[in-house]
Design an enzyme around this catalytic site. Structure first.
Site, PDB file in Angstrom:
ATOM      1  N   GLU A  71     -77.131  37.818 -82.498  1.00 26.98           N
ATOM      2  CA  GLU A  71     -77.863  37.118 -81.440  1.00 26.98           C
ATOM      3  C   GLU A  71     -77.081  37.134 -80.128  1.00 26.98           C
ATOM      4  OE1 GLU A  71     -78.905  33.210 -82.829  1.00 26.98           O
ATOM      5  OE2 GLU A  71     -79.894  33.994 -84.629  1.00 26.98           O
ATOM      6  N   CYS A  72     -76.495  38.279 -79.821  1.00 29.66           N
ATOM      7  CA  CYS A  72     -75.642  38.422 -78.646  1.00 29.66           C
ATOM      8  C   CYS A  72     -76.298  39.381 -77.660  1.00 29.66           C
ATOM      9  CB  CYS A  72     -74.280  38.976 -79.109  1.00 29.66           C
ATOM     10  SG  CYS A  72     -73.133  39.386 -77.792  1.00 29.66           S
ATOM     11  N   GLY A  73     -75.967  39.221 -76.387  1.00 29.66           N
ATOM     12  CA  GLY A  73     -76.470  40.163 -75.387  1.00 29.66           C
ATOM     13  C   GLY A  73     -76.001  41.587 -75.656  1.00 29.66           C
ATOM     14  N   LEU A  74     -74.913  41.729 -76.433  1.00 27.72           N
ATOM     15  CA  LEU A  74     -74.380  43.056 -76.753  1.00 27.72           C
ATOM     16  C   LEU A  74     -74.902  43.586 -78.095  1.00 27.72           C
ATOM     17  CD1 LEU A  74     -70.641  42.555 -75.650  1.00 27.72           C
ATOM     18  CD2 LEU A  74     -72.537  43.491 -74.320  1.00 27.72           C
ATOM     19  N   THR A  75     -75.761  42.814 -78.765  1.00 27.85           N
ATOM     20  CA  THR A  75     -76.275  43.224 -80.077  1.00 27.85           C
ATOM     21  C   THR A  75     -76.911  44.619 -80.066  1.00 27.85           C
ATOM     22  OG1 THR A  75     -76.563  40.932 -80.777  1.00 27.85           O
ATOM     23  CG2 THR A  75     -77.842  42.577 -81.967  1.00 27.85           C
TER      24      THR A  75
END
Length: 197
Positions: free
Chosen positions: A73-77
């Protein structure tokens, strides 16, 4: 006068000997420090994968390895897509990616191992090895991340895991050779050149 010259000469000799002794002590201390800082390798670690199966890093001897901490659930996922692309391209060239889900940054990996496995497969078709969720910083840091982040263990440098998707590059002898910051894409030239080199 002769007596004064003799005294000065004796002081000089004593001071030289003392200086030599100090140098010997420094050299011994340095040798001892180097022995305690002997470079370890990643092959000492045995972990569990997302499915509870044992995974022995010794099975990767002779391969270049990228270790990366992941989150769902990360912007970098979306980097999962690049990681899978990189793995598909180079997996037959003695290269492997090993992912470690971690919930250390903003609670961005809240799921269970089963949920993470399902997420990776369904959304990104992940086929590279994914390990059970661990901690990559703090008091409960997993031993493999202690190795990756402490110069006294890896022989290269101290580092701190800054965020999700930080990459650690390991050479064919199991030694850490580079730390790549989270925002650098897995397909960056710096990484692909290293794999091909």
């Amino acid at each position: 006068m002769k007596r004064l010259v003799l005294i000065i000469a004796m002081i000089a000799i004593v001071s030289c000997k003392s200086s030599d002794k100090q140098k010997e002590n420094v050299a011994e201390a340095t040798d001892t420090k180097e022995q305690t800082m002997q470079k370890q390798d990643i092959y000492q670690f045995k972990v569990e994968d997302l499915y509870g199966e044992p995974f022995d890093f010794a099975s990767l001897k002779g391969k270049k390895i990228m270790v990366v901490n992941t989150a769902s659930e990360c912007g970098l996922t979306p980097q999962y897509e690049n990681l899978q692309e990189l793995y598909d391209t180079y997996k037959n060239n003695n290269f492997v990616i090993v992912g470690f889900p971690a919930n250390n940054f903003g609670g961005q990996e809240p799921g269970s191992n089963e949920e993470i496995a399902s997420f990776c497969k369904e959304n990104y078709g992940v086929t590279f090895p994914m390990m059970t969720k661990i901690s990559v910083k703090g008091e409960d840091m997993h031993p493999i991340y202690q190795f990756l982040t402490q110069k006294s263990k890896n022989g290269l440098k101290d580092s701190e895991v800054q965020w999700n998707f930080q990459k650690y590059l390991i050479d064919e002898e199991g030694h850490l050779v580079e730390v790549i910051e989270p925002k650098t894409l897995p397909i960056d030239e710096k990484i692909t050149d290293w794999i091909k080199g």
